[in-house]
Design a protein around this motif. Sequence first.
Motif, PDB file in Angstrom:
ATOM      1  N   VAL A  99       0.438  -1.507   0.126  1.00 15.83           N
ATOM      2  CA  VAL A  99       0.272  -0.281  -0.043  1.00 15.83           C
ATOM      3  C   VAL A  99       0.449   0.993   0.250  1.00 15.83           C
ATOM      4  CG1 VAL A  99      -1.564   1.204   1.527  1.00 15.83           C
ATOM      5  CG2 VAL A  99      -2.026  -0.886   1.311  1.00 15.83           C
ATOM      6  N   GLU A 100       2.391   1.165   0.698  1.00 18.19           N
ATOM      7  CA  GLU A 100       2.985   2.444   1.600  1.00 18.19           C
ATOM      8  C   GLU A 100       3.250   3.322  -0.261  1.00 18.19           C
ATOM      9  OE1 GLU A 100       5.579   1.490   4.799  1.00 18.19           O
ATOM     10  OE2 GLU A 100       3.867   2.618   5.329  1.00 18.19           O
ATOM     11  N   ASN A 101       3.008   2.169  -1.230  1.00 16.43           N
ATOM     12  CA  ASN A 101       4.808   2.411  -2.416  1.00 16.43           C
ATOM     13  C   ASN A 101       3.991   1.955  -3.659  1.00 16.43           C
ATOM     14  OD1 ASN A 101       5.499  -0.287  -2.538  1.00 16.43           O
ATOM     15  ND2 ASN A 101       7.123  -0.183  -2.374  1.00 16.43           N
ATOM     16  N   GLY A 102       2.731   0.869  -3.664  1.00 22.33           N
ATOM     17  CA  GLY A 102       1.427   1.059  -4.802  1.00 22.33           C
ATOM     18  C   GLY A 102       2.159   0.014  -5.856  1.00 22.33           C
ATOM     19  N   ASP A 103       3.417  -1.013  -4.637  1.00 24.35           N
ATOM     20  CA  ASP A 103       4.249  -1.666  -6.077  1.00 24.35           C
ATOM     21  C   ASP A 103       3.482  -2.852  -5.606  1.00 24.35           C
ATOM     22  OD1 ASP A 103       5.949  -3.524  -7.025  1.00 24.35           O
ATOM     23  OD2 ASP A 103       6.150  -4.637  -4.990  1.00 24.35           O
ATOM     24  N   PRO A 136      12.222  -6.917   7.118  1.00 28.26           N
ATOM     25  CA  PRO A 136      12.071  -6.128   5.526  1.00 28.26           C
ATOM     26  C   PRO A 136      12.983  -4.956   6.052  1.00 28.26           C
ATOM     27  CG  PRO A 136      10.194  -6.264   7.227  1.00 28.26           C
ATOM     28  CD  PRO A 136      10.942  -6.896   7.526  1.00 28.26           C
ATOM     29  N   LYS A 137      13.134  -4.202   5.858  1.00 23.69           N
ATOM     30  CA  LYS A 137      14.441  -3.195   6.205  1.00 23.69           C
ATOM     31  C   LYS A 137      13.907  -2.587   7.021  1.00 23.69           C
ATOM     32  CE  LYS A 137      18.418  -0.602   5.986  1.00 23.69           C
ATOM     33  NZ  LYS A 137      19.069  -0.792   7.599  1.00 23.69           N
ATOM     34  N   VAL A 138      12.873  -1.962   6.114  1.00 17.09           N
ATOM     35  CA  VAL A 138      12.246  -1.286   6.869  1.00 17.09           C
ATOM     36  C   VAL A 138      10.720  -1.291   6.862  1.00 17.09           C
ATOM     37  CG1 VAL A 138      11.476   1.930   6.945  1.00 17.09           C
ATOM     38  CG2 VAL A 138      13.973   0.902   6.973  1.00 17.09           C
ATOM     39  N   PHE A 139       9.961  -1.316   7.323  1.00 16.87           N
ATOM     40  CA  PHE A 139       8.127  -0.969   7.397  1.00 16.87           C
ATOM     41  C   PHE A 139       7.167  -0.387   8.197  1.00 16.87           C
ATOM     42  CE2 PHE A 139       3.607  -3.358   7.800  1.00 16.87           C
ATOM     43  CZ  PHE A 139       3.318  -2.808   6.787  1.00 16.87           C
ATOM     44  N   ARG A 140       6.325   0.395   8.456  1.00 17.20           N
ATOM     45  CA  ARG A 140       5.727   1.442   8.509  1.00 17.20           C
ATOM     46  C   ARG A 140       6.906   2.171   9.518  1.00 17.20           C
ATOM     47  NH1 ARG A 140       0.113   0.103   8.850  1.00 17.20           N
ATOM     48  NH2 ARG A 140       0.329   2.738   9.091  1.00 17.20           N
ATOM     49  N   ARG A 141       8.546   2.821   8.638  1.00 21.48           N
ATOM     50  CA  ARG A 141       9.008   3.626   9.417  1.00 21.48           C
ATOM     51  C   ARG A 141      10.134   3.234  10.276  1.00 21.48           C
ATOM     52  NH1 ARG A 141       4.725   6.449   8.174  1.00 21.48           N
ATOM     53  NH2 ARG A 141       3.915   6.264  10.631  1.00 21.48           N
ATOM     54  N   PHE A 142       9.469   2.053  10.420  1.00 13.75           N
ATOM     55  CA  PHE A 142      11.134   1.083  11.291  1.00 13.75           C
ATOM     56  C   PHE A 142      11.858   0.523  11.430  1.00 13.75           C
ATOM     57  CE2 PHE A 142      12.057  -2.108  14.200  1.00 13.75           C
ATOM     58  CZ  PHE A 142      11.976  -1.186  16.378  1.00 13.75           C
ATOM     59  N   ASP A 143      13.227   0.652  11.644  1.00  6.52           N
ATOM     60  CA  ASP A 143      14.127  -0.061  10.955  1.00  6.52           C
ATOM     61  C   ASP A 143      14.444  -1.990  11.127  1.00  6.52           C
ATOM     62  OD1 ASP A 143      17.009  -1.106  10.565  1.00  6.52           O
ATOM     63  OD2 ASP A 143      17.529   0.602   9.889  1.00  6.52           O
ATOM     64  N   PHE A 144      13.924  -2.517  10.973  1.00  2.00           N
ATOM     65  CA  PHE A 144      13.466  -3.573  11.410  1.00  2.00           C
ATOM     66  C   PHE A 144      15.610  -4.996  11.514  1.00  2.00           C
ATOM     67  CE2 PHE A 144       9.035  -3.728  10.761  1.00  2.00           C
ATOM     68  CZ  PHE A 144       8.822  -3.703  11.959  1.00  2.00           C
ATOM     69  N   GLU A 145      15.472  -4.144  10.353  1.00  4.44           N
ATOM     70  CA  GLU A 145      17.245  -4.882  10.408  1.00  4.44           C
ATOM     71  C   GLU A 145      18.014  -4.456  11.922  1.00  4.44           C
ATOM     72  OE1 GLU A 145      21.464  -4.869   7.478  1.00  4.44           O
ATOM     73  OE2 GLU A 145      19.663  -3.543   7.118  1.00  4.44           O
ATOM     74  N   THR A 161      -7.235 -18.004  -5.950  1.00  2.00           N
ATOM     75  CA  THR A 161      -6.467 -16.639  -6.365  1.00  2.00           C
ATOM     76  C   THR A 161      -5.956 -16.078  -4.827  1.00  2.00           C
ATOM     77  OG1 THR A 161      -6.319 -16.276  -8.875  1.00  2.00           O
ATOM     78  CG2 THR A 161      -5.690 -14.704  -7.612  1.00  2.00           C
ATOM     79  N   ALA A 162      -4.719 -15.490  -4.439  1.00  2.00           N
ATOM     80  CA  ALA A 162      -5.008 -14.813  -3.030  1.00  2.00           C
ATOM     81  C   ALA A 162      -4.118 -13.465  -3.537  1.00  2.00           C
ATOM     82  CB  ALA A 162      -3.801 -15.300  -2.200  1.00  2.00           C
ATOM     83  N   VAL A 163      -5.641 -12.343  -2.951  1.00  2.00           N
ATOM     84  CA  VAL A 163      -4.977 -10.739  -3.206  1.00  2.00           C
ATOM     85  C   VAL A 163      -4.469 -10.316  -1.904  1.00  2.00           C
ATOM     86  CG1 VAL A 163      -5.356  -8.647  -3.306  1.00  2.00           C
ATOM     87  CG2 VAL A 163      -6.242 -10.667  -4.825  1.00  2.00           C
ATOM     88  N   LEU A 164      -3.092 -10.113  -1.650  1.00  2.00           N
ATOM     89  CA  LEU A 164      -2.613 -10.415  -0.188  1.00  2.00           C
ATOM     90  C   LEU A 164      -2.353  -8.058  -0.118  1.00  2.00           C
ATOM     91  CD1 LEU A 164       0.254 -12.025  -0.470  1.00  2.00           C
ATOM     92  CD2 LEU A 164      -2.330 -12.530   0.857  1.00  2.00           C
ATOM     93  N   GLN A 165      -3.200  -7.392   1.041  1.00  2.00           N
ATOM     94  CA  GLN A 165      -2.628  -6.294   1.016  1.00  2.00           C
ATOM     95  C   GLN A 165      -2.137  -5.811   1.984  1.00  2.00           C
ATOM     96  OE1 GLN A 165      -6.838  -4.393   1.716  1.00  2.00           O
ATOM     97  NE2 GLN A 165      -5.438  -2.619   2.301  1.00  2.00           N
ATOM     98  N   ASP A 166      -0.882  -4.976   2.620  1.00  2.00           N
ATOM     99  CA  ASP A 166       0.009  -5.061   3.705  1.00  2.00           C
ATOM    100  C   ASP A 166      -0.241  -4.591   4.921  1.00  2.00           C
ATOM    101  OD1 ASP A 166       0.697  -3.671   2.274  1.00  2.00           O
ATOM    102  OD2 ASP A 166       2.952  -3.674   3.145  1.00  2.00           O
ATOM    103  N   VAL A 167      -1.173  -3.194   4.464  1.00  2.00           N
ATOM    104  CA  VAL A 167      -1.064  -2.292   5.318  1.00  2.00           C
ATOM    105  C   VAL A 167      -2.910  -1.793   5.236  1.00  2.00           C
ATOM    106  CG1 VAL A 167      -0.917   0.120   6.080  1.00  2.00           C
ATOM    107  CG2 VAL A 167       0.673  -1.114   5.003  1.00  2.00           C
TER     108      VAL A 167
END
Length: 550
Positions: A48-52, A134-143, A266-272
Amino acid sequence: MNFDAVLIPARREESIAKGWWHDRTINDELDAAARDFPDKIALTAVRVENGDTRRFTYAELARLADRIAVGLHRLGVRKNDVVAMQLPNWWEFTLTYLACSRIGAVVNPLMHIFRERELSFMLAHGEAKVVIVPKVFRRFDFEQMLTSLKPDLPALRHIIVVGGEGDNSYEALLTRPEWETKTNAAQILSENRPGPDDVTQLMYTSGTTGEPKGVMHTANTVFANIIPYAQRLHLGQDDVVLMASPMAHQTGFMYGLIMPVLLRATAVLQDVWEATKAVELIRAEQASFTMASTPFLTDLSRKVEELGQDVPSLKTFLCAGAPIPGPLVEQAQNTLGVKIISAWGMTENGAVTLIRPEDPDELAVTTDGIPLPGVEIQTVDINGEPLHPGEQGRLLVRSASNFGGYLKRPALNSTDEHGWFDTGDLAIINAQGYLRITGRSKDVIIRGGENIPVVEVETLLYRHPAVALAAIVAYPDERLGERACAVVVPKEGQSIDFDSMVEFLKSQKLALQYIPEKLIVRAAMPATPSGKIQKFKLREIIHQELGQQA
């Protein structure tokens, strides 16, 4: 890792004989789907955040699963090794599970909201060899977070980062090199596949009681739930499943990841979760089924009405995790035009009870459904004696989909020699066999020897025009033992005070001794990722507030 799934062997003979266990794995299902429907879209994943947006056919899904599996094997992942992943609803989540299944590794999904305290326990307890973040998700640095935890996790060999920029990126290690074409790939992929009774999923309970436990599942236990679930709901290969509930929770994992493969759907995934985006996806992808907690249903219904955009493809919305208020069902039916299905289940079992699509709509409000095939339920009193219909008691479940046990904690398996699992819930089963969850056994409020019907009071509070969320919890009282406190989140722009709450409950003809004797108004409720209110945290909040008042 040795998995002490002690509850599996005792059930095998009966479960096979009665056709509840199918002795197939996700590998069998994915291979068959890729063979029979190679060009069908299996998965659409939307960020959702980048439309990919990424789409995969069944053939592509199988090929990439092989690639990632060989890549994991090259990193030292072997059969029964735990691969943890703290990922949102991204395609990498689905592919990592399918890849782990190719080589017998055990997937440990972790909610993306978990931080150091939860992760340090779960990763150590499960002895995860690899963790994918993720490297970053919802502005948080998981790495950065995982890197700080690694020195205290001796079993952890690799931190793999989706969207990372270094040599440890998911892309560099797993998806970019064509590992499936290497000379030893076929051997790796054929020699290490798990059997239907091997543990393939380790999922920690979401913590309504405050103590996470590692739930172990196999292909047989998971399929024993998904197959009758899909049959009850009349789902098939023409369906499109929208999943916005986290796949790191059993709801998303079983019904958004595995079920579509079993159905060749068919599965459709929405992350946010954004209701506007959900409406857009339902319309664009022709989604026909979704499952989520009541806040999702509320948001979707309001957004469709606000936008004036119908969602005619959506036929069924299954709600679980909390009672569904009657006004919400009526509003959703009017605005969405869908059948609302109420259900109840646990991480340990998957869905246990559902109403049927053919049932009257009122049953979605008044019950949590009837058991799926292969499931038995009963209520018992404090001495373990069976109760009559309509009597409240401890809920026991005996199911083909019951878990294999709690990792390293078999003493907590809560399953007797006859296979009855103590859910920790209180419930009523009516004469027609429909279940109604009335509370957690620990949530019982006994005021001066009188049991307060917690769910009934909460249901009445939901009828108050200013109430968005409500929960009733106990606080100690020297004379009566316990009293009841209402915790309420008001609707936007609305307010409620103690006197107006009391007057409203009186107008609903509630017995005076059942009316809460305190009210706390909050901006939000502590909740699990699936939307269940965490009453143990509310009790802590009340204790603190009462201590401050004293």
